[in-house]
Design a protein around this motif. Structure first.
Motif, short mmCIF file in Angstrom:
data_model
loop_
_atom_site.label_atom_id
_atom_site.label_comp_id
_atom_site.label_asym_id
_atom_site.label_seq_id
_atom_site.Cartn_x
_atom_site.Cartn_y
_atom_site.Cartn_z
N VAL A 99 0.84 -1.21 0.00
CA VAL A 99 0.00 0.00 0.00
C VAL A 99 0.88 1.26 0.00
O VAL A 99 0.52 2.28 -0.59
CB VAL A 99 -0.96 -0.03 1.22
N THR A 100 2.05 1.18 0.65
CA THR A 100 2.96 2.34 0.67
C THR A 100 3.76 2.44 -0.62
O THR A 100 3.95 3.54 -1.15
CB THR A 100 3.94 2.21 1.86
N ALA A 101 4.21 1.30 -1.13
CA ALA A 101 5.11 1.31 -2.28
C ALA A 101 4.41 1.73 -3.57
O ALA A 101 4.99 2.45 -4.39
CB ALA A 101 5.75 -0.07 -2.46
N VAL A 102 3.16 1.30 -3.73
CA VAL A 102 2.48 1.56 -5.01
C VAL A 102 2.30 3.07 -5.26
O VAL A 102 2.64 3.55 -6.35
CB VAL A 102 1.15 0.78 -5.08
N PRO A 103 1.79 3.86 -4.29
CA PRO A 103 1.68 5.30 -4.55
C PRO A 103 3.03 5.97 -4.83
O PRO A 103 3.11 6.88 -5.67
CB PRO A 103 1.06 5.86 -3.27
N VAL A 104 4.07 5.50 -4.12
CA VAL A 104 5.41 6.07 -4.35
C VAL A 104 5.84 5.80 -5.79
O VAL A 104 6.35 6.70 -6.49
CB VAL A 104 6.43 5.47 -3.34
N LEU A 105 5.62 4.58 -6.25
CA LEU A 105 6.00 4.24 -7.62
C LEU A 105 5.14 4.99 -8.65
O LEU A 105 5.62 5.43 -9.69
CB LEU A 105 5.88 2.73 -7.84
N LEU A 106 3.86 5.14 -8.30
CA LEU A 106 2.97 5.87 -9.22
C LEU A 106 3.39 7.33 -9.36
O LEU A 106 3.21 7.95 -10.41
CB LEU A 106 1.52 5.80 -8.72
N HIS A 107 3.95 7.86 -8.28
CA HIS A 107 4.41 9.24 -8.30
C HIS A 107 5.54 9.43 -9.32
O HIS A 107 5.61 10.45 -10.02
CB HIS A 107 4.89 9.63 -6.89
N ALA A 108 6.41 8.39 -9.40
CA ALA A 108 7.55 8.48 -10.31
C ALA A 108 7.23 7.92 -11.70
O ALA A 108 7.97 8.14 -12.65
CB ALA A 108 8.74 7.74 -9.72
N TRP A 109 6.14 7.18 -11.77
CA TRP A 109 5.88 6.41 -13.00
C TRP A 109 4.37 6.48 -13.25
O TRP A 109 3.59 5.81 -12.58
CB TRP A 109 6.35 4.98 -12.74
N SER A 110 3.97 7.30 -14.23
CA SER A 110 2.55 7.62 -14.37
C SER A 110 1.70 6.48 -14.93
O SER A 110 0.54 6.35 -14.57
CB SER A 110 2.39 8.87 -15.23
N HIS A 111 2.27 5.67 -15.80
CA HIS A 111 1.44 4.64 -16.43
C HIS A 111 2.07 3.26 -16.34
O HIS A 111 2.64 2.76 -17.31
CB HIS A 111 1.19 4.99 -17.91
N PRO A 112 1.97 2.62 -15.18
CA PRO A 112 2.50 1.24 -15.09
C PRO A 112 1.71 0.31 -16.01
O PRO A 112 0.49 0.48 -16.18
CB PRO A 112 2.27 0.86 -13.63
N SER A 113 2.40 -0.65 -16.57
CA SER A 113 1.74 -1.59 -17.47
C SER A 113 0.88 -2.56 -16.66
O SER A 113 1.09 -2.73 -15.46
CB SER A 113 2.81 -2.37 -18.24
N PRO A 114 -0.09 -3.22 -17.35
CA PRO A 114 -0.90 -4.22 -16.63
C PRO A 114 -0.03 -5.31 -16.01
O PRO A 114 -0.33 -5.81 -14.92
CB PRO A 114 -1.79 -4.80 -17.73
N GLY A 115 1.06 -5.66 -16.70
CA GLY A 115 1.98 -6.67 -16.16
C GLY A 115 2.59 -6.23 -14.85
O GLY A 115 2.75 -7.03 -13.92
#
Lengths: 452, 231
Positions: free
Chosen positions: A132-148
């Motif tokens: 739950v903590t890591a995903v928002p942090v990654l989304l902040h740096a990476w706007s469109h993660p792939s479905p994979g």
């Protein structure tokens, strides 16, 4: 399964402070493992060249990201070792509880399942917040993660608790708690078995082949370098672990026969009684010592070469690209060292808690607490000294050899700094063992003798 | 197969021997327990009383001899079946009740039913009734560490009887209690066992506790003494 899950939850909820320590530390380990896993997923799911603002270019290209992912993957080894050590907290109490369950009619498979679910719940308590903590942090740096990538994140959140439960079930597969409160194990207390000896011989044979092959064939190239380093590091670590156990027995027998000091006698008798206890506890420390010594040697020589090339202007990338990589590797090794030292402190404290009645009986019989405290430190210090020396010198030799192969610097500095690594690790281990001494004062109260 | 004939023993041990290392705990001990009977096994410390109970309850296997329960050789049954028997046909109580400290008194008593797959509500309802029978009503939410010794032991007895066992094994169930608590526990055990028709194998070194039994056998040096002979 529902009944066992409910019981696992009830047992976890009703746990005392010691059990909560185990749950909390296991959750911390699971959170670290999940965090590392999510980061690896994020790095490996990126394809192509990106300009990443952090890492001095180390995360820009696919090959660099792959190398960073491999390094992070290796970091999982001490993390999993830490989780394994945490699982031993309260082991005696847990064994009694499992026996009580058997007395109430639980079948061995039910007991194993309940214990596995308890571990799974503790890991879930760590993996969920980490995700739950890591995903928002990654989304902040990476706007469109792939479905994979999303699937990978979800997999990591679930895989860590499942693996934790599976590891617990696996470790208990040959343990049958008797309803009488004892735990019957299929074998004796751990000593190097056939598997350990086989792996050591295989590593030795591989190392010999790597060293001898170029003499008979010119097909040997430097591509073998990293593999050789890995094989040699493992071989030296295994040898150091074996040395810890075998020297513990010799030291225990020799000192017990000759010493006139009570603290040395108590420590020597303990070493003689269970010579492989130190090997079990120190295996991670020795692995980190080999890695740390080797890395320091490589780092010292590579830095000298990098600075020389930087002055010549012949570096392919900015100097910070290389130094950041080296610094991150150093940070990873320090992180690993911190984890194994924590695991060592946990292991020493657990050993104290397990032996508290015997220690309380000694205090009740008039043995001063200071003598017991010194004996406890000697139990760590005596067997670790020769093993740390072997691990340190071995790692130093590997690092120096590897750096001399990779470096073009004609006059390389002699890397004496790595020789300090085993000394520092040794001191840190004594410090970690000393951290459990406050527990000694609480554990040896004669009141402990009142409890069964 | 069920045992309806009261002359045929429900549980029988024949010529049991058992050694712990070099110490022989049992040397050819034979004993029989009939359905609904309360049998006291007495004897001095180290006479093999507890080892006999462990063999009869299928907790340990004898080195030689046989244990027959309801027509089945216990010493030949696999661990899975023995666990099932402990859950359904046997109830076991030790000197320290073996309650699980993490569970409340109610959940401790409900445990065998939950392990058998009963829904928690049903298991707790049954457990509540048994706690009431043993006079521990109102203490359901307390953990074993918060109960008095007598209350904890009565909760352990309730757990041993909650599945409606045919045999209750009690190893010094009052060994850690004062005389008042001993009387309460023994009265509860005998009364409830008779009501439920359960046989009780009672291990004790206390003559007053043995007096609650229908019959007494004495053990000395791992063997049962003939009637009338004292150790």
């Amino acid at each position: 399964m529902r009944a066992e899950l409910r019981l696992a939850w009830l047992l976890t909820r009703g746990s005392d402070r010691r059990e909560w320590w185990r749950v909390a530390l296991t959750a911390v380990g699971a959170a670290l493992a999940t965090g590392i896993g999510v980061t690896i997923v994020a790095l490996t799911s990126l394809d192509g060249y990106y300009s990443v603002s952090v890492g001095s270019g180390l995360l820009d290209s696919t090959s660099d990201r792959r190398n960073v992912s491999i390094a992070l993957g290796l970091l999982l080894i001490p993390v999993l070792g830490f989780v394994g050590q945490c699982a031993r907290i309260g082991a005696v109490h847990r064994d009694r509880r499992l026996a009580a369950l058997r007395l109430a009619g639980a079948a061995p498979w039910q007991v194993r399942r309940i214990a596995a679910l308890e571990s799974g719940l503790a890991c879930l308590a760590g993996s969920m917040p980490a995700t739950v903590t890591a995903v928002p942090v990654l989304l902040h740096a990476w706007s469109h993660p792939s479905p994979g990538a999303w699937a990978g994140f979800a997999l990591m959140a679930v895989a860590v608790p499942v693996l934790g439960a599976a590891a617990s079930a696996l470790s208990l597969r040959r343990v049958v708690a008797s309803p009488l409160g004892r735990v019957r194990r299929a074998g004796r207390a751990w000593a190097p078995g056939r598997l350990f000896r086989t792996v050591t011989w295989l590593l030795a044979a591989t190392a010999l082949f790597i060293v001898v092959a170029p003499v008979f064939s010119d097909r040997f190239t430097f591509d073998f370098g990293p593999v050789t380093v890995f094989v040699l590091a493992l071989l030296i670590s295994f040898t150091a672990v074996w040395l810890t156990g075998s020297s513990s027995r010799q030291l225990g027998e020799g000192l017990a026969a000759r010493t006139r000091r009570p603290d040395v006698l108590i420590a020597a008798e303990r070493l003689r009684d269970d010579p492989w206890a130190a090997a079990r506890t120190h295996a991670g420390v020795l692995l980190v010592t080999v890695a740390g010594s080797g890395f320091m040697g490589v780092r010292q020589i590579l830095l000298a070469e990098l600075h020389a090339r930087s002055r010549e202007g012949s570096l392919a990338a900015d100097l910070s690209y290389y130094t950041t990589g080296l610094d991150l590797a150093a940070a990873a090794i320090l992180f690993g060292l911190a984890l194994v030292l924590t695991a060592l402190a946990v292991g020493t404290a657990e050993s104290l808690a397990t032996r508290r009645r015997g220690l309380a009986a000694q205090v009740a019989a008039g043995v001063p607490q200071a003598v017991l405290a010194r004996a406890l430190l000697l139990e760590t210090a005596l067997p670790l000294a020769p093993a740390a020396a072997v691990a340190g010198v071995g790692g130093f030799a590997i690092g120096t050899w590897y750096a001399s192969l990779t470096s073009d610097v004609t006059v390389a500095p002699v890397p004496y700094v790595p020789l300090l690594v085993p000394l520092l690790v040794y001191a840190a281990c004594l410090l970690a063992a000393a951290c459990s001494l406050p527990l000694l004062r609480r554990s040896v109260r004669p009141a402990e003798l009142r409890y069964a | 197969m069920s045992n309806g004939d009261s002359t045929v023993p429900l549980l029988a041990a024949r010529d049991l021997t058992k050694a712990h290392g070099r110490t022989e705990a049992l040397r050819g001990a034979s004993v029989e327990l009939r359905a609904g009977e309360i049998l006291a096994v007495t004897g001095p410390s180290g006479s093999g009383k507890s080892t006999l109970l462990h063999c009869l309850a299928g907790i340990v296997s004898p080195d030689a001899g046989s244990v027959t329960y309801d027509g089945q050789r216990l010493d030949e049954l696999p661990e899975k079946r023995l666990s099932e028997l402990r859950r359904t046909d046997f109830g076991v109580v030790f000197q320290f009740g073996q309650l699980i400290p993490e569970l409340t008194a109610l959940d401790n008593v409900a445990l065998p039913l939950m392990l058998a797959g009963a829904p928690r509500k049903d298991a707790q309802a049954a457990a509540g009734e048994w706690l009431e029978r043993f006079g521990v009503r109102g203490q359901e939410a307390l953990r074993p560490g918060e109960l008095s010794g007598g209350q904890a032991q009565r909760a352990a007895l309730a757990r041993a009887l909650v599945t409606g066992p045919k045999v209750v094994f009690a190893d010094e169930p009052t060994g850690a209690l004062d005389s008042l608590a001993t009387e309460q526990v023994m009265t509860s055990l005998v009364h409830t066992a008779r009501e439920a028709g359960a046989a009780v194998l009672l291990i004790t070194h206390d003559a007053q506790v043995a007096a609650y039994a229908d019959r007494e056998v004495r053990l000395s040096d791992g063997a049962v003494l003939p009637a009338g002979v004292t150790a």
